[in-house]
Each structure stands twice: as C-alpha cells, then as structure tokens.
Design an enzyme around this catalytic site. Structure first.
Site, PDB file in Angstrom:
ATOM      1  N   HIS A 171      31.847  62.775  11.489  1.00 50.09           N
ATOM      2  CA  HIS A 171      31.518  63.136  10.112  1.00 50.09           C
ATOM      3  C   HIS A 171      30.868  61.956   9.402  1.00 50.09           C
ATOM      4  O   HIS A 171      29.908  62.112   8.640  1.00 50.09           O
ATOM      5  CB  HIS A 171      32.771  63.554   9.345  1.00 50.09           C
ATOM      6  CG  HIS A 171      33.181  64.974   9.595  1.00 50.09           C
ATOM      7  ND1 HIS A 171      32.330  66.039   9.414  1.00 50.09           N
ATOM      8  CD2 HIS A 171      34.357  65.507  10.012  1.00 50.09           C
ATOM      9  CE1 HIS A 171      32.977  67.168   9.708  1.00 50.09           C
ATOM     10  NE2 HIS A 171      34.204  66.871  10.075  1.00 50.09           N
TER      11      HIS A 171
ATOM     12  N   HIS B 180      35.881  63.542  16.461  1.00 52.14           N
ATOM     13  CA  HIS B 180      35.383  64.538  15.503  1.00 52.14           C
ATOM     14  C   HIS B 180      35.295  63.906  14.113  1.00 52.14           C
ATOM     15  O   HIS B 180      34.266  64.029  13.426  1.00 52.14           O
ATOM     16  CB  HIS B 180      36.312  65.759  15.493  1.00 52.14           C
ATOM     17  CG  HIS B 180      35.971  66.785  14.455  1.00 52.14           C
ATOM     18  ND1 HIS B 180      35.388  67.989  14.756  1.00 52.14           N
ATOM     19  CD2 HIS B 180      36.114  66.775  13.103  1.00 52.14           C
ATOM     20  CE1 HIS B 180      35.189  68.675  13.640  1.00 52.14           C
ATOM     21  NE2 HIS B 180      35.634  67.961  12.617  1.00 52.14           N
ATOM     22  N   GLU B 181      36.354  63.243  13.696  1.00 51.02           N
ATOM     23  CA  GLU B 181      36.383  62.672  12.340  1.00 51.02           C
ATOM     24  C   GLU B 181      35.311  61.607  12.155  1.00 51.02           C
ATOM     25  O   GLU B 181      34.565  61.600  11.176  1.00 51.02           O
ATOM     26  CB  GLU B 181      37.764  62.099  12.027  1.00 51.02           C
ATOM     27  CG  GLU B 181      38.872  63.144  11.981  1.00 51.02           C
ATOM     28  CD  GLU B 181      38.538  64.327  11.104  1.00 51.02           C
ATOM     29  OE1 GLU B 181      37.857  64.155  10.077  1.00 51.02           O
ATOM     30  OE2 GLU B 181      38.936  65.455  11.458  1.00 51.02           O
TER      31      GLU B 181
END
Ligand SMILES: *[C@@H]1O[C@H](CO)[C@@H](O)[C@H](O)[C@H]1NC(C)=O
Ligand SMILES: *[C@@H]1O[C@H](CO)[C@@H](O)[C@H](O)[C@H]1NC(C)=O
Ligand SMILES: *[C@@H]1O[C@H](CO)[C@@H](O)[C@H](O)[C@H]1NC(C)=O
Ligand SMILES: *[C@@H]1O[C@H](CO)[C@@H](O)[C@H](O)[C@H]1NC(C)=O
Ligand SMILES: *[C@@H]1O[C@H](CO)[C@@H](O)[C@H](O)[C@H]1NC(C)=O
Ligand SMILES: *[C@@H]1O[C@H](CO)[C@@H](O)[C@H](O)[C@H]1NC(C)=O
Ligand SMILES: [Ca+2]
Ligand SMILES: [Zn+2]
Length: 605
Positions: A411, A407-408
């Site tokens: 970004h 997820h990170e």
C-alpha cells in the site's frame, strides 16, 4: 483502443461533495461513480469526495513527438513537461511542477494546476518521456475560463473551526504541520478555497488530510491516507510460520541499504530501529523494543502460547522488521527509490524527501483480525499496524504471516508511486480496489519461488482457513478462480475489487513466466529478461505512468506503456492476452462488460 481527446472538460460530470450528518447504513451507489468518487463515514459524518476523471493517453513503443525548441534531452524534466503541456495548449503560467524522477530510459513528471500561485488540489497531471518523445500523459486539469473563482483570501480563521473538526474526526493536527491553502473543484464548476489540514491519531491508526472551506468553515473533502486490510513471518518467500522458521544472517541488500538496517540518523542502533523501518511491539499498553548489542534477534515464536508472551512479542517484532526491510530492498532495485518517493530517514543525497521511514506496530491492540498501512505524502513516515487474530486458541499473530506484512507495505509503494508522492491518487473506489489488488499480487510474487506458478492464498495461517480470506485462491485455473472484469458490476468493496485485479495480475505473471521463463535472481537482478522479473518491472514502472485515481483500463494501459518504455513492447501481446482472458480485453470499457478482444497483431494465427 480509443482514447479521449485531451485536454477535456469535465464540468458536466461534477457531483457535489456532500456532507451529510447521518450515520445510517451506507447504501453504496452503483459502480458508475467508482472512477471519480469515494464515500466514507468518518466521525459520524458521511463524506463524499470527488476526483475529476483523469484522461490518459499512451503512445506505444515509439512514443510521439511534439514541438519543442530544443531536444528534450537538453531540457530538465520540468522544462520537458512544461514544453509538452504548452504544445497541448495548456496555460503553463498556471502550471506547478510538483515532482519528477527518472528510471531506466524513462523520465516522469507530476504537475498541478494553479491559479495565481494557489494550487488546485484535485487538478493534477502526469507525463512520461522516453528520449525525445512523450510516451504517456494523464490529466485531470480543468478549463477555468468560465469558472466562478473565489478570491484567494480566507474569510474565516481555521483556529475557530478546527476544534470541532478535530473532535469529529477524533484526530488532531500535529504541532509541526502547517495547513496550506489550496483550491478544490466543486460540483457547479466553481472552486472552493480550502485550508488543507493534516489530522492524525496514532493510536487509532488514523491519518487524514481534511479540506476546510476557507470562506464557510465546512469540511468539503478528505484524503484518507490509511488503507485497511482484511486478512488473515519466516523466510520472505514463505507465507507464514506454518511453513517453518529459519535463522538468516545479514539478509540486507547493502547496495540498496548502504548502512544496513540498523542505522538511524548516523547512529548505529541496537534495536529494530533503522533507516528504512522502525519496528515496535505493543504489550499491555506499552511500546516495547528489544536491545541486543550484537544485533541478535533470534527468539523463536512459539505458537502453542499466546502471542503476548515476551518472547513471542520479540519474535514477531523481529519478523516484521525483517520482512518489511527486505521488501524495501527488493522493490528499491525495481524502482521504488528515494527519487521515486520511498520511505527512508536518510536519502543519502539521492533525491526525494527523507525523514519518512516506516513505523510498524506489532500486536497493536486497537483491532483484531486485520492490519493497516497509512501512507502520508513523501517526507512523512508510513505507519503500519499489525493485529492479533482471535479466531483460534491460542490466538495467532498477524506479524507471523508474511503475506499480510507484504500486502500492507505494498500500500505504501502504490500510494507513493501513483501521482508523484502525494499519496492522494488512489482515493476512488476503483483505484482503491486496484490498490488492494497490487498488495495481494506482490505478496503472491514473493512466494513464487519456483518456475511452476502456484496458486496463492492470503492469510491462511492466521485465519485458520486453507483457502485464506479471499473468495478464491489466485489461480490460472478459471474453475479455481472465476473472477472476471465484469465482477466489478457487483463488487463495490475495495478488497473484492482488488481480488479481480490481483487475479488478472496472477494470470499476467503466469503467462510471462510460461513464455519468458523464470529466474531465481529475482530479488537482486531486475535487469534479467525472465518473465517473473519482467512482471515486477512492469508492475513498478506502470505505477509511475498511470494517472491519478486510475481505472482498471488505465492501469492496464500503463502496463502496456511500461513495456513499450523499457522493453520496446516485447511482452505487449503476452500481457494483453492475459488481461483479455479475464475480461479486460483491448475494447473493455468503463461499464465493466467483459471483453476478450486481443489486437490483430497479437492474435494467434
Ligand atoms: C495477554 O493476553 C491475555 C488474553 O488476551 C490477557 O489476559 C493478558 O493480560 C495479556 N498479558 C499481557 C502482559 O498483556
Ligand atoms: C499491565 O500494566 C498495568 C499498569 O502498568 C499493570 O498494573 C498490570 O499488572 C499489567 N498487566 C500485566 C498482565 O502485566
Ligand atoms: C543499546 O544502546 C543504548 C543507547 O546507546 C544503550 O544505553 C544500551 O545500554 C544498549 N543496550 C545494549 C544491550 O547494548
Ligand atoms: C549475542 O549476544 C548474546 C548475549 O550477550 C549471546 O548470547 C549470543 O551468543 C551472541 N550472538 C552472537 C552471534 O555473537
Ligand atoms: C530531515 O529533516 C531535517 C530537519 O527538519 C532536515 O534538515 C533534513 O534535510 C531532512 N532530511 C531529508 C533527507 O529530507
Ligand atoms: C481446474 O480446477 C478444477 C477444480 O478446482 C479441476 O477439476 C480441474 O482439473 C482444473 N483444471 C486444470 C486444467 O488443471
Ligand atoms: Ca521519502
Ligand atoms: Zn489492503
């Protein structure tokens, strides 16, 4: 689908960038301003930043022709973009070419509007070409004919106001970063001349770009490069340590990372320091790295012990290093390359700006039960912090939860690929929500290791909740996950908005796999025609097409155009139907009313 005419004037929509010295609870406004605004409380100040609405036009499978003296194939990407914009009547004297690249048959250009050579930071455009045709165009350019324009000479010294600003933002300007002068669009149609200053606070995980009025010294806008996550490692296709640990040998993709994962500035390292990624852990206030002459990082994480034992710190750091490097390698094959503004120290002469590998801090003690990723522009390192989760005894380590790591990192991918590497183009509430959604969706994609699409949860292990930290698992079952486009009427927080987008993408994924099958070669063969591979192709291609600060409707249109560009529209109906099934139908508008319309040629007879 109806598209606005371009270029369009936006002055009537301008709302002042307000700076209010108030720290009261934030009564977030209704969703009407999501496409253009973002409010933040930073350093006790309430800041509202404004981003002119982008127009966006896509031109289908065949693209559109326009007047050009020479065939586009004879022109550079920049010259093609200038020719196209000139055909629209845009004054190309004031046009600054920012960046561009090609992938597959599609060429992408990113531009900025300028005045006498000074760029206008929030007036940007992006255009894509396939062969001799234009295939998409997004723009937030302004009509400056009647605008009040201040001279391009500052009347205050930045040095005089910077100390107070640094104190307020609790962050400092890195010594090696030089402020730039740029114009910024203001509420009344006038422009402000601004100093654009980078501020960083590594320990707090803060990374801002602050726009300081060069005539008054006021802070008039801010770009926040940090995307916070709220969640809750391990083979890449598993969610967390709860699914078991495995010992893997040479997982790197040497086609993509030709010198492997442990080379930095021409030197082979004996630590988790390499060209794509540098992984540290933090223990009792010190930054730790483990040396291993033979590059063996095989300590087993023991989750019956606290995360901060030496062995667990080593194991968590190694997992973060493995997962994030593998995401680099996999997504590189799908288009997140040097030219497309990725994170690498050495770009091997393949374009883009280097010196920007990702730095990940494991067991960062500046927070709990979360993680974040800061994405500065191409050429500056991405920064990721992984926290410990204190909801169980012993505590659990976010770096042992692959979906949070992925997820990170996503970004970083979406912030870099939208808008051409500036990392300024997912700043509105709605586009920030899309950002959270792509991050959950890529974490889910990695876990789809079989032809049957499974439901996906996030951060289940660290949060100790089978359903994870989102409201619903991502699912094709509308009882399991009822989220629809209309939820955006109530959902005003980026992760909640992200849940709506991620679930739409989950449904798009499942439809593509149902109709076009599943390939186990998904990590290494982006050119195979299977549905799961097509999904990630469209995901990545669409990022490069969509305009700055996209809306849901524009992000969906970018998927359709991406399919037209790469697959001549083969998956158009499948994708449109899946979006429509969750309310983002062909006639969906900016008011977030559900619409299930599917174009006639896609209707089942
Ligand atoms: C590990 O964490 C515990 C509790 O959080 C703390 O008391 C202890 O001092 C920490 N040990 C180190 C080496 O930081
Ligand atoms: C943490 O570091 C401090 C200062 O370096 C030291 O005095 C202390 O003993 C350390 N604590 C642990 C638990 O290792
Ligand atoms: C790792 O490399 C450093 C720098 O080259 C060297 O000083 C150190 O001894 C090496 N450590 C091991 C365990 O090989
Ligand atoms: C790597 O080196 C360590 C320490 O010298 C040793 O215990 C281990 O067996 C070596 N591993 C491999 C795969 O050679
Ligand atoms: C990295 O920075 C160095 C020194 O500033 C510069 O010479 C080099 O060209 C940069 N590398 C890339 C790939 O941009
Ligand atoms: C959808 O989920 C609900 C409960 O979550 C279940 O009762 C129902 O059978 C599921 N529908 C299908 C088609 O699997
Ligand atoms: Ca780069
Ligand atoms: Zn996030």
């Amino acid at each position: 689908m109806a598209f606005p005419h371009i270029p369009t004037l936006f002055f009537s929509l301008f709302i002042a960038l307000v700076l209010v010295s108030s720290v009261a609870a934030i009564p977030y406004p209704p969703t009407s301003k999501h496409a253009t605004h973002r409010r933040r409380v930073i350093g006790g100040r309430r800041l509202e930043s404004y981003h002119p609405r982008s127009t966006f036009k896509t031109f289908g499978t065949n693209g559109a022709s326009f007047t050009s003296d020479q065939p586009l194939s004879k022109l550079s990407i920049e010259a093609s973009a200038r020719t196209y914009m000139s055909s629209l009547g845009v004054d190309t004297a004031g046009l600054l070419y920012q960046s561009g690249f090609s992938s597959g048959q599609t060429r992408y250009a990113y531009l900025k509007q300028s005045l006498n050579g000074t760029p206008i930071s929030n007036a940007v455009a992006n255009v894509a070409f396939k062969g001799d045709k234009v295939v998409s165009y997004g723009s937030s350019f302004l009509d400056l004919t009647s605008a009040r324009i201040p001279s391009a000479t500052p009347t205050i010294n930045l040095e005089d106001v910077l100390p107070q600003i640094q104190a307020d933002f609790k962050a400092t300007k890195p010594a090696d970063s030089e402020p730039t002068l740029e114009y910024l669009v203001k509420s009344d149609g006038s422009l402000a001349l601004t100093y654009v200053v980078q501020l960083r606070n590594i320990l707090a995980g803060a990374a801002y770009e602050v726009f300081v009025d060069a005539k008054s010294g006021e802070v008039v806008s801010v770009t926040d490069f940090v995307a916070h996550a709220t969640y809750t490692v391990v083979p890449i296709d598993k969610a967390s340590i709860a699914d078991g640990l495995e010992t893997v040998t040479d997982p790197e993709d040497t086609t993509v990372s030709p010198l492997g994962w442990h080379t930095f500035d021409g030197e082979i390292t004996n630590t988790t320091v390499g060209n794509n990624l540098i992984a540290f852990s933090i223990r009792n206030g010190s930054i730790e790295l483990q040396e291993s002459t033979n590059l063996t990082f095989t300590e087993k994480y023991d989750d019956t012990l606290a995360p901060n034992t030496t062995a667990n710190g080593n194991a968590a750091r190694a997992n973060a290093f493995y997962v994030l490097n593998l995401v680099h390698d996999i997504v590189y094959r799908y288009g997140f390359t040097e030219e497309a503004f990725n994170f690498q120290q050495d770009n091997f002469g393949k374009g883009g700006v280097g010196n920007d590998s990702v730095q990940v801090f494991v067991q960062d003690s500046s927070g709990f039960n979360n993680a974040f990723f800061a994405t500065p522009p191409d050429g500056e390192s991405g920064m990721c912090s992984m926290f410990i989760w204190d909801l169980t005894e012993p505590n659990r380590d976010g770096a042992m939860q692959n979906d949070i790591l992925i997820h990170e990192m996503t970004h970083g991918i979406t912030n870099r690929m939208t808008g051409g590497g500036t990392a300024r183009c997912l700043q509105t509430v709605e586009s920030g929500g899309l950002g959270e959604g792509w991050s959950d969706a890529l974490a889910g994609w990695m876990q789809q290791s079989a032809p049957t699409t499974k439901d996906i949860t996030l951060a289940s292990y660290v949060s100790d909740r089978p359903k994870g930290i989102r409201r619903f698992p991502y699912s094709v079952n509308a009882t399991t996950n009822p989220l629809r486009y209309s939820n955006l009427k109530q959902d005003t927080e980026v992760h909640r908005i992200g849940e709506v987008w991620a679930n739409m993408l989950h449904n798009v994924y499942a439809s593509l796999v149902d109709e076009f099958d599943y390939s186990t070669e998904r990590f290494t063969n982006p050119d195979c025609s299977s549905g799961n591979v097509v999904f990630l192709r469209l995901f990545i291609d669409a990022l490069a097409i969509q305009p700055c600060n996209p809306t849901f409707v524009q992000a969906r249109d970018a998927w359709i155009q991406a399919d037209a560009n790469r697959y001549d529209g083969k998956h158009r109906c499948t994708v449109l139907k899946a979006f429509a099934s969750r309310g983002l139908g062909a006639d969906a508008g900016p008011e977030f009313d559900d619409d299930e319309t599917v174009p006639d040629d896609c209707s089942d007879s």
